[in-house]
Design a protein around this motif. Structure first.
Motif, PDB file in Angstrom:
ATOM      1  N   ALA A   3     -22.482  70.705  17.413  1.00  0.00           N
ATOM      2  CA  ALA A   3     -21.051  70.413  17.466  1.00  0.00           C
ATOM      3  C   ALA A   3     -20.624  69.895  18.837  1.00  0.00           C
ATOM      4  O   ALA A   3     -19.780  68.993  18.921  1.00  0.00           O
ATOM      5  N   LEU A   4     -21.172  70.431  19.914  1.00  0.00           N
ATOM      6  CA  LEU A   4     -20.781  69.975  21.247  1.00  0.00           C
ATOM      7  C   LEU A   4     -21.209  68.537  21.500  1.00  0.00           C
ATOM      8  O   LEU A   4     -20.526  67.801  22.213  1.00  0.00           O
ATOM      9  N   ALA A   5     -22.308  68.123  20.914  1.00  0.00           N
ATOM     10  CA  ALA A   5     -22.739  66.731  21.073  1.00  0.00           C
ATOM     11  C   ALA A   5     -21.750  65.783  20.394  1.00  0.00           C
ATOM     12  O   ALA A   5     -21.561  64.653  20.840  1.00  0.00           O
ATOM     13  N   VAL A  46     -16.201  69.441  29.044  1.00  0.00           N
ATOM     14  CA  VAL A  46     -17.032  70.286  28.170  1.00  0.00           C
ATOM     15  C   VAL A  46     -18.230  69.489  27.662  1.00  0.00           C
ATOM     16  O   VAL A  46     -19.372  69.960  27.694  1.00  0.00           O
ATOM     17  N   TRP A  47     -17.982  68.264  27.201  1.00  0.00           N
ATOM     18  CA  TRP A  47     -19.078  67.436  26.705  1.00  0.00           C
ATOM     19  C   TRP A  47     -20.061  67.107  27.834  1.00  0.00           C
ATOM     20  O   TRP A  47     -21.272  67.179  27.656  1.00  0.00           O
ATOM     21  N   GLY A  48     -19.534  66.759  29.004  1.00  0.00           N
ATOM     22  CA  GLY A  48     -20.384  66.441  30.144  1.00  0.00           C
ATOM     23  C   GLY A  48     -21.235  67.619  30.571  1.00  0.00           C
ATOM     24  O   GLY A  48     -22.402  67.456  30.952  1.00  0.00           O
ATOM     25  N   TRP A  49     -20.681  68.810  30.517  1.00  0.00           N
ATOM     26  CA  TRP A  49     -21.434  70.020  30.854  1.00  0.00           C
ATOM     27  C   TRP A  49     -22.604  70.191  29.886  1.00  0.00           C
ATOM     28  O   TRP A  49     -23.722  70.476  30.281  1.00  0.00           O
ATOM     29  N   HIS A  50     -22.297  69.999  28.605  1.00  0.00           N
ATOM     30  CA  HIS A  50     -23.321  70.131  27.563  1.00  0.00           C
ATOM     31  C   HIS A  50     -24.439  69.103  27.742  1.00  0.00           C
ATOM     32  O   HIS A  50     -25.611  69.394  27.507  1.00  0.00           O
ATOM     33  N   ILE A  57     -18.466  64.722  34.896  1.00  0.00           N
ATOM     34  CA  ILE A  57     -17.680  65.929  35.177  1.00  0.00           C
ATOM     35  C   ILE A  57     -16.853  65.746  36.440  1.00  0.00           C
ATOM     36  O   ILE A  57     -15.649  66.040  36.455  1.00  0.00           O
ATOM     37  N   VAL A  58     -17.464  65.237  37.497  1.00  0.00           N
ATOM     38  CA  VAL A  58     -16.749  65.014  38.760  1.00  0.00           C
ATOM     39  C   VAL A  58     -15.618  64.007  38.548  1.00  0.00           C
ATOM     40  O   VAL A  58     -14.494  64.200  39.031  1.00  0.00           O
ATOM     41  N   LEU A  59     -15.898  62.930  37.811  1.00  0.00           N
ATOM     42  CA  LEU A  59     -14.862  61.942  37.510  1.00  0.00           C
ATOM     43  C   LEU A  59     -13.700  62.585  36.769  1.00  0.00           C
ATOM     44  O   LEU A  59     -12.534  62.370  37.116  1.00  0.00           O
ATOM     45  N   GLN A  60     -13.983  63.388  35.765  1.00  0.00           N
ATOM     46  CA  GLN A  60     -12.930  63.997  34.959  1.00  0.00           C
ATOM     47  C   GLN A  60     -12.106  65.016  35.757  1.00  0.00           C
ATOM     48  O   GLN A  60     -10.904  65.142  35.540  1.00  0.00           O
TER      49      GLN A  60
END
Length: 79
Positions: A3-5, A46-50, A57-60
């Protein structure tokens, strides 16, 4: 695929909706757009972490701060 993907797809849709709202001439819609962008920032983080996408993540996080600034400056309650 877990689901996270799959989270990248709603994140993309929310980001497009936010861009549409921010482009509005209505101050209230622009404000909603910044808050919608903030939701998309969280989804992308969350998606980037996964996916171990550190640059994303840094951009967001940076965009999150800018969207908070935009929401504050475009708050329709402020005159």
């Amino acid at each position: 695929m877990d689901a996270l993907a799959l989270l990248q797809w709603p994140a993309m849709v929310v980001t497009l909706a936010a861009a549409w709202l921010v482009a509005s001439q209505s101050k209230a819609r622009r404000n909603w757009g910044f808050w919608t962008f903030i939701v998309s920032n969280v989804l992308w983080i969350v998606w980037g972490w996964h996916e171990d996408a550190l640059a994303l993540i840094v951009l967001q996080v940076g965009l999150f701060v800018l969207n908070l600034r935009g929401a504050k400056k475009n708050d329709p309650a402020r005159t």
